[in-house]
Design a protein around this motif. Structure first.
Motif, short mmCIF file in Angstrom:
data_model
loop_
_atom_site.label_atom_id
_atom_site.label_comp_id
_atom_site.label_asym_id
_atom_site.label_seq_id
_atom_site.Cartn_x
_atom_site.Cartn_y
_atom_site.Cartn_z
N ARG A 226 3.13 11.44 -25.22
CA ARG A 226 1.88 11.29 -24.34
C ARG A 226 1.28 10.12 -25.14
O ARG A 226 1.33 9.77 -26.34
CB ARG A 226 1.02 12.64 -24.64
CG ARG A 226 1.63 13.76 -24.04
CD ARG A 226 0.72 15.02 -24.16
NE ARG A 226 1.19 16.07 -23.28
CZ ARG A 226 0.44 17.08 -23.02
NH1 ARG A 226 -0.80 17.26 -23.20
NH2 ARG A 226 1.10 18.22 -22.33
N PHE A 227 0.23 9.51 -24.21
CA PHE A 227 -0.62 8.43 -25.03
C PHE A 227 -1.92 8.70 -24.15
O PHE A 227 -1.91 9.04 -23.16
CB PHE A 227 0.11 7.08 -24.68
CG PHE A 227 0.25 6.95 -23.11
CD1 PHE A 227 -0.81 5.78 -22.49
CD2 PHE A 227 1.14 7.37 -22.15
CE1 PHE A 227 -0.64 5.76 -21.07
CE2 PHE A 227 1.10 6.86 -20.82
CZ PHE A 227 0.22 5.99 -20.30
N TRP A 228 -2.85 7.87 -25.05
CA TRP A 228 -4.36 8.34 -24.40
C TRP A 228 -4.39 6.84 -23.44
O TRP A 228 -4.43 5.70 -23.73
CB TRP A 228 -5.41 8.07 -25.53
CG TRP A 228 -6.64 8.28 -25.13
CD1 TRP A 228 -7.79 7.63 -24.99
CD2 TRP A 228 -7.35 9.71 -24.61
NE1 TRP A 228 -8.68 8.04 -24.54
CE2 TRP A 228 -8.71 9.52 -24.29
CE3 TRP A 228 -6.77 11.17 -24.89
CZ2 TRP A 228 -9.47 10.47 -23.94
CZ3 TRP A 228 -7.54 12.01 -24.36
CH2 TRP A 228 -8.89 11.82 -23.94
N ALA A 229 -4.76 7.13 -22.25
CA ALA A 229 -4.93 6.08 -21.23
C ALA A 229 -6.40 5.92 -20.59
O ALA A 229 -6.89 6.72 -20.38
CB ALA A 229 -4.08 6.40 -20.02
N ASN A 230 -6.54 4.66 -20.60
CA ASN A 230 -7.86 4.13 -19.89
C ASN A 230 -7.49 3.71 -18.51
O ASN A 230 -6.82 2.83 -18.27
CB ASN A 230 -8.51 3.02 -20.43
CG ASN A 230 -9.77 2.57 -19.70
OD1 ASN A 230 -9.66 1.75 -18.85
ND2 ASN A 230 -10.99 3.09 -19.97
N VAL A 231 -7.91 4.45 -17.39
CA VAL A 231 -7.47 4.11 -16.04
C VAL A 231 -8.64 3.87 -15.17
O VAL A 231 -9.75 4.37 -15.17
CB VAL A 231 -6.87 5.57 -15.55
CG1 VAL A 231 -6.63 5.36 -14.05
CG2 VAL A 231 -5.61 6.17 -16.43
N VAL A 232 -8.51 2.89 -14.27
CA VAL A 232 -9.25 2.25 -13.43
C VAL A 232 -8.47 2.44 -11.98
O VAL A 232 -7.26 1.68 -11.63
CB VAL A 232 -9.82 1.03 -13.47
CG1 VAL A 232 -10.70 0.36 -12.54
CG2 VAL A 232 -10.71 0.92 -14.94
N ILE A 233 -9.15 2.82 -10.89
CA ILE A 233 -8.60 2.97 -9.37
C ILE A 233 -9.41 2.46 -8.66
O ILE A 233 -10.63 3.03 -8.60
CB ILE A 233 -8.09 4.46 -9.07
CG1 ILE A 233 -7.05 5.20 -10.08
CG2 ILE A 233 -7.64 4.47 -7.82
CD1 ILE A 233 -6.81 6.45 -9.93
N ASP A 234 -9.02 1.41 -7.99
CA ASP A 234 -9.92 0.82 -6.85
C ASP A 234 -9.38 0.95 -5.49
O ASP A 234 -8.01 0.84 -5.28
CB ASP A 234 -9.82 -1.02 -7.28
CG ASP A 234 -10.84 -0.99 -8.55
OD1 ASP A 234 -11.97 -0.71 -8.54
OD2 ASP A 234 -10.49 -1.66 -9.24
N ALA A 235 -10.09 1.19 -4.57
CA ALA A 235 -9.95 1.31 -3.18
C ALA A 235 -9.63 -0.16 -2.72
O ALA A 235 -10.39 -0.92 -2.61
CB ALA A 235 -10.92 2.08 -2.36
N ILE A 236 -8.52 -0.02 -1.80
CA ILE A 236 -8.19 -1.50 -1.25
C ILE A 236 -8.26 -1.21 0.48
O ILE A 236 -7.57 -0.26 0.97
CB ILE A 236 -6.68 -1.81 -1.36
CG1 ILE A 236 -6.49 -2.01 -2.69
CG2 ILE A 236 -6.58 -3.34 -0.72
CD1 ILE A 236 -7.55 -3.11 -3.71
N ARG A 237 -9.19 -2.03 0.99
CA ARG A 237 -9.33 -1.75 2.61
C ARG A 237 -9.16 -3.07 3.17
O ARG A 237 -9.16 -4.28 2.54
CB ARG A 237 -10.71 -1.28 2.94
CG ARG A 237 -11.10 -0.07 2.19
CD ARG A 237 -12.73 0.43 2.62
NE ARG A 237 -12.95 1.77 1.68
CZ ARG A 237 -12.43 2.98 2.31
NH1 ARG A 237 -11.93 3.04 3.62
NH2 ARG A 237 -12.70 4.13 1.67
N ASP A 238 -8.70 -3.06 4.75
CA ASP A 238 -8.31 -4.06 5.12
C ASP A 238 -9.58 -4.71 5.98
O ASP A 238 -10.87 -4.31 5.65
CB ASP A 238 -7.41 -3.93 6.45
CG ASP A 238 -7.98 -3.02 7.17
OD1 ASP A 238 -9.17 -2.63 7.33
OD2 ASP A 238 -7.14 -2.55 8.22
N GLU A 239 -9.49 -5.95 6.72
CA GLU A 239 -10.80 -6.57 7.43
C GLU A 239 -11.72 -5.44 7.93
O GLU A 239 -12.67 -5.52 8.32
CB GLU A 239 -10.42 -7.58 8.01
CG GLU A 239 -9.63 -8.76 7.46
CD GLU A 239 -8.10 -8.62 7.28
OE1 GLU A 239 -7.83 -7.27 7.60
OE2 GLU A 239 -7.45 -9.28 6.66
N ASP A 240 -10.92 -4.62 8.57
CA ASP A 240 -11.77 -3.61 9.47
C ASP A 240 -12.34 -2.36 8.57
O ASP A 240 -12.84 -1.35 9.13
CB ASP A 240 -10.95 -2.98 10.55
CG ASP A 240 -10.22 -4.19 11.64
OD1 ASP A 240 -11.02 -5.20 11.76
OD2 ASP A 240 -9.30 -3.86 12.09
#
Length: 792
Positions: A226-240
C-alpha cells in the motif's frame, strides 16, 4: 499558356484562363514526363520561367532521394493504371528550397485512345503542412512528456472508469505495465475496504458533476503493498460538452505522510514533555510548601501526643490527625513521582524476595474475593531500584486491579527475565535495548476501552467517580519506572482484564545487604545541632522536637547566618539544613564551606522537594544524607542518632585489619593538585590532620616541578586543571614513577578505567573527610599488592 498540344481540345479562352491562374501550378507533361506547358501559378510556386523548364523532365521538381527511389515514374504509372494519381510530398523549387506540394496527375488521351500526355496540377500547401507538423510535433512531444513523467501517474479513463492509456510514472508507482492494466477498471488500485464502500465510483461521479475531484488515501500496488496517494480526477468533455472520459493524476506521497505523522508525533511528544515539565515544576513547588505545612502539623501533633496521649479520647483524635498527615505526605510523594522528581535511593535487589515479602500484605489489601497467584521464573536477574518506592508501585497497581474486579477475580503477579530490542513493539526512542527484569501484574477485571487505555498514564486522568481517586496511581507508577531507567507498557481490552508490565534494567552487581527494619527505641543525645530552616513554623517545631530529645540546639534562618555561627568557633556536631533556602548561597554550597570550617562535621539535609540540588539522574549524590519531609519524631531521632554515631569507614577497616592499619598509619608524602585555592587549602588541612606530609600545586606544570624535586607516594589531582588535565598529569607522573598511586577528583562522572589507562581511586566532588580518608586507605595497600583483584 505556352507550348502546343497536339489535337488539343481546349478552347482558346480556357487556355487564357489557365495561363492567368496563380494559386495553382497547372502544366502539361508529355507521355514520358517532359514539361510541355507552364502557367503563371507554376512559375510562382516552382520559381522557373516557361523557357527555363519547358522541355525538361518533371523529375527536376523531386528530392534526390525520391528520384533515386523512382517516385516520378511511379506516379505517372499510377495515373496510367488508375486514371489519376493524388499525392502529397516535399518538392524542390528552382532555388533549391523545399515546399509541400499537393499534386494531382491526370492522363490525357487522344481521340484514338492513345496516351498523349498528362495534366498536372500542383498547389503549395507548405503553410498548412507546417501547421500540421507543428500540431503533430506538439502532440508527439506532449505524449513523450506524459509518458516520460515518472513521479506522477498520468492516465486516461473512459466514462465508465476503464483505463485507456498508461504512462511510465503509473507503471513505476502502481507496478503495472500498460499491457497489464489498459482495459481494466481503475477500481483495481483501491483497497478492498474502500472499493466495497464505492469510493472509486463516487470519485468519478464528483468529477463528472463538479469538473474535478481531489482526495488522498491508501492505494494498492500490483504486489499488494500500500502507498498513500494524492489523487486528482478531471472530467474531459468534447466541443459539445459531452463527457468523453477522465484524466487521472496520482502521486505517491507516502514519505510526506510519514514525515507529517512523525512531525505530529514529535509535536505531541514535545507538548507532553512541556506539560510534564510544567506540571513537574508546579508540583515540585507545591510539594515543598505542602510538606513544610505537613511537617509543622506532624511535629506539633506528636508533641501534643506526648503530653496528652494518656487520655484515650485525645489519643484517638491525635492518631487520626497524624494518619491524615501521612495521607497528605503520600499524595505529595505521588506528585513528585509522576513528575519524576523524587529523590531515589536505589539498591541492588532481587525482586523475587521483595515480592515474597509482600505476599501477605497484598492478600490483606485485596480481600478474600481476589485470589493472588505469583509466578516467578528461576534464575531471576538482579535489578537496581529503590525498593520502598517499588513496593508502593506494586501495592498501588494491585489496588487498581482490585477496583477493576468489584465482584472478585484473580490477580497474577509475574517476574521474569526479558530482553528488549528493536523488535519489541517498535521500541520507543527513550528506551535502551538490553536486558531487563519484567514485573507483570494481570487482573481479570473489566478492562479498558482504547480511549481510556491510551490516556491511562496521564497525570490526573481517572475513570473513577469523584472522590474515589486522585488520578495519580498509574502516572506515579509510570514516572517512577521511567526515573529508574525502565519502561512500562499497558495491555487492556474491555471484558478481558488488564496487564501492566514494568521493565527494570538488569544489574550484574550482587544483592546489597539490607538492614532489617525492626522498630527501634527513640534515643536522643547531648550533642549540639545547628538547625538551618527559613520557615519559622517548621524551625520552631523541629527545634522543640530535638530539644525534647536532649540535644543542644542552635538555629539559623539562612545559609549566611549558619556560616556565621560556624565561624564563631562554637562546637557543632551536626548541621541539619533544609535543601531549599533563600539567599545567594545554596544549602549544598553552605555544607561544603561548613565542612572546611569544621572538619569532620556531619551534615543531614531535609526537604519536601530536592529538585536537582543533590539529586542527579533521579538519585541522591553519593555521601548525601536526606530526611524527607514530613518526618515523624521517631524518624528524626533515629536518623540524627545514626548520623552522630556513624563511624568512619576507614576506621572500621583499620580495626578489622591490623596489618593494613599499620601500613596506612605510616606517614606518607602526598601531592594535592587543584586550581581552586580555597578547595586546595581546605583539603590540605584535612590531609594534614591524618599525619601525612602534604604538598600542593595549582596546575600540572607546578606539580611536575614538585615531583622532580622530591619523591611523592600519592598524587591527588582534580581532573579539570588549566592546561593539561589531571589525567594527563597523572600519566606523565606515573611514567616518571611507576609506583606512584593516583586519586582522581571531579564534580562529574567517574572516568572510564579503559580510557584512563592506569589504576586509580575516584572522589566525586563534593567529598567528605570520611570519603577522602577512605580513598587513601584503599590505595595505600596497593604498594605491596600490585595484582590486587579489586583494582579500578
Amino acid at each position: 499558356m505556352t507550348g502546343t498540344f497536339p489535337e488539343d481540345p481546349v478552347s482558346g479562352w480556357e487556355k487564357a484562363l489557365v495561363a492567368r491562374v496563380t494559386g495553382y501550378g497547372i502544366f502539361r507533361l508529355s507521355e514520358s514526363g517532359v514539361v510541355s506547358s507552364w502557367n503563371a501559378g507554376a512559375a510562382l510556386i516552382k520559381g522557373y520561367s516557361a523557357p527555363e523548364i519547358i522541355g525538361k523532365h518533371f523529375s527536376a521538381f523531386y528530392l534526390p532521394e525520391d528520384r533515386e527511389a523512382g517516385v516520378p515514374d511511379a506516379v505517372l504509372q499510377t495515373a496510367r493504371d488508375y486514371g489519376s494519381c493524388e499525392t502529397e510530398g516535399w518538392r524542390l523549387r528552382k532555388d533549391g528550397s523545399r515546399f509541400w506540394a499537393s499534386v494531382s496527375i491526370t492522363p490525357l488521351w487522344a481521340a484514338d485512345g492513345t496516351l498523349s500526355g498528362f495534366a498536372k496540377i500542383v498547389r503549395d500547401m507548405t503553410d498548412k503542412r507546417l501547421v500540421h507538423e507543428a500540431v503533430r510535433d506538439s502532440e508527439r512531444r506532449f505524449r513523450l512528456l506524459v509518458e516520460g513523467v515518472i513521479d506522477y501517474s498520468l492516465f486516461m479513463l473512459s466514462p465508465e472508469g476503464i483505463v485507456t492509456n498508461w504512462n511510465m510514472g503509473a507503471a513505476r508507482i502502481k507496478g503495472y505495465e500498460a499491457s497489464e492494466i489498459v482495459g481494466m477498471h481503475f477500481r483495481k488500485f483501491y483497497t478492498p475496504e474502500d472499493a466495497a464502500l464505492g469510493l472509486p465510483e463516487r470519485g468519478l461521479e464528483t468529477a463528472a458533476r463538479e469538473g474535478r475531484f481531489e482526495t488522498e488515501g491508501w492505494r494498492v500496488r500490483k504486489d499488494g503493498s500500500r502507498f498513500w496517494a494524492n489523487v486528482v480526477i478531471d472530467a474531459i468533455r468534447d466541443e459539445d460538452g459531452k463527457l468523453i472520459g477522465f484524466a487521472k493524476i496520482t502521486r505517491d506521497v507516502t514519505e510526506r505522510k510519514v514525515a507529517q505523522e512523525q512531525l505530529e508525533s514529535a509535536r505531541a511528544a514535545l507538548l507532553q514533555a512541556q506539560k510534564m515539565e510544567a506540571i513537574g515544576k508546579l508540583t515540585g513547588g507545591v510539594a515543598h510548601d505542602f510538606n513544610n505545612v505537613l511537617q509543622v502539623m506532624r511535629g506539633n501533633l506528636e508533641l501534643l501526643a506526648r503530653r496528652h496521649g494518656r487520655d484515650k479520647w485525645s489519643r484517638e483524635r491525635l492518631d487520626r490527625a497524624i494518619e491524615a498527615v501521612e495521607q497528605g505526605a503520600n499524595l505529595a510523594s505521588q506528585l513528585l513521582a509522576f513528575g519524576r522528581r523524587q529523590a531515589l535511593q536505589p539498591a541492588v535487589i532481587n525482586l523475587a524476595s521483595m515480592l515474597r515479602n509482600m505476599e501477605d500484605l497484598l492478600r490483606r489489601a485485596l480481600g478474600e474475593l481476589i485470589s493472588v497467584e505469583m509466578v516467578i521464573d528461576g534464575g531471576l536477574w538482579n535489578t537496581l531500584v529503590d525498593v520502598n518506592h517499588l513496593e508502593n508501585v506494586v501495592l498501588n497497581l494491585a489496588i487498581n486491579a482490585r477496583d477493576a474486579m468489584p465482584g472478585g477475580g484473580k490477580l497474577t503477579i509475574e517476574l521474569a527475565n526479558a530482553t528488549l530490542d528493536s523488535h519489541y513493539h517498535a521500541l520507543p526512542d527513550d528506551v535502551s535495548e538490553g536486558q531487563y527484569v519484567m514485573l507483570a501484574i494481570t487482573d481479570t477485571g473489566t478492562g479498558m476501552p482504547p480511549e481510556v487505555r491510551d490516556r491511562a498514564f496521564e497525570p490526573y486522568f481517572t475513570t473513577k467517580p469523584e472522590g474515589e481517586g486522585t488520578g495519580l496511581g498509574l502516572s506515579m507508577a509510570y514516572g517512577f519506572i521511567k526515573q529508574s531507567g525502565g519502561h512500562m507498557r499497558l495491555y487492556s481490552e474491555v471484558g478481558h482484564g488488564t496487564t501492566v508490565k514494568a521493565y527494570l534494567p538488569r544489574s550484574t552487581e550482587p544483592v546489597a545487604e539490607v538492614a532489617p527494619s525492626t522498630p527501634q527505641a527513640v534515643i536522643g543525645g547531648s550533642e549540639t545541632i545547628l538547625v538551618v530552616e527559613d520557615d519559622k513554623r517548621v524551625q520552631s517545631t523541629v527545634v522543640e522536637m530535638l530539644t525534647e530529645l536532649g540535644y543542644a540546639v542552635l538555629r539559623a534562618d539562612d545559609a549566611e547566618s549558619a556560616l556565621a555561627i560556624l565561624r564563631s568557633g562554637v562546637k557543632i556536631d551536626l548541621l541539619f539544613s533544609d535543601v531549599v533556602m533563600p539567599g545567594t548561597t545554596r544549602s549544598v554550597d553552605m555544607a561544603k564551606m561548613a565542612a572546611r570550617i569544621v572538619p569532620g562535621l556531619k551534615v543531614l539535609f531535609t526537604s519536601g522537594y530536592t529538585h536537582n540540588a543533590m539529586v542527579h539522574g533521579g538519585r541522591l549524590d553519593p555521601g548525601v544524607h536526606l530526611l524527607s519531609k514530613p518526618y515523624s519524631r521517631e524518624q528524626l531521632a533515629t536518623k540524627v542518632r545514626r548520623m552522630l554515631l556513624k563511624p568512619h569507614a576507614a576506621q572500621s577497616r583499620r580495626e578489622a585489619s591490623a596489618d593494613q592499619a599499620s601500613t596506612a598509619a605510616s606517614p606518607l608524602s602526598l601531592l594535592l593538585v587543584d586550581d581552586e585555592t580555597q578547595t586546595r587549602e581546605a583539603v590540605s588541612e584535612l590531609l594534614a590532620q591524618t599525619g601525612h606530609e602534604v604538598l600542593q600545586a595549582a596546575d600540572a606544570n607546578e606539580a611536575l616541578d614538585v615531583l622532580n624535586a622530591r619523591p611523592v607516594a600519592i598524587l591527588i589531582t582534580d581532573v579539570q586543571l588549566p592546561g593539561d588535565s589531571g589525567i594527563e598529569l597523572a600519566r606523565e607522573a606515573r611514567r616518571r614513577n611507576p609506583d606512584l598511586r593516583v586519586v582522581l577528583a571531579s564534580g562529574g562522572d567517574r572516568p572510564e578505567a579503559q580510557s584512563v589507562g592506569f589504576d586509580f581511586e575516584y572522589l566525586r566532588k563534593p567529598f567528605s573527610e570520611e570519603q577522602l580518608r577512605d580513598a587513601i586507605e584503599a590505595i595505600v595497600p596497593r604498594r605491596a599488592t600490585s595484582d590486587d583483584p579489586d583494582r579500578v
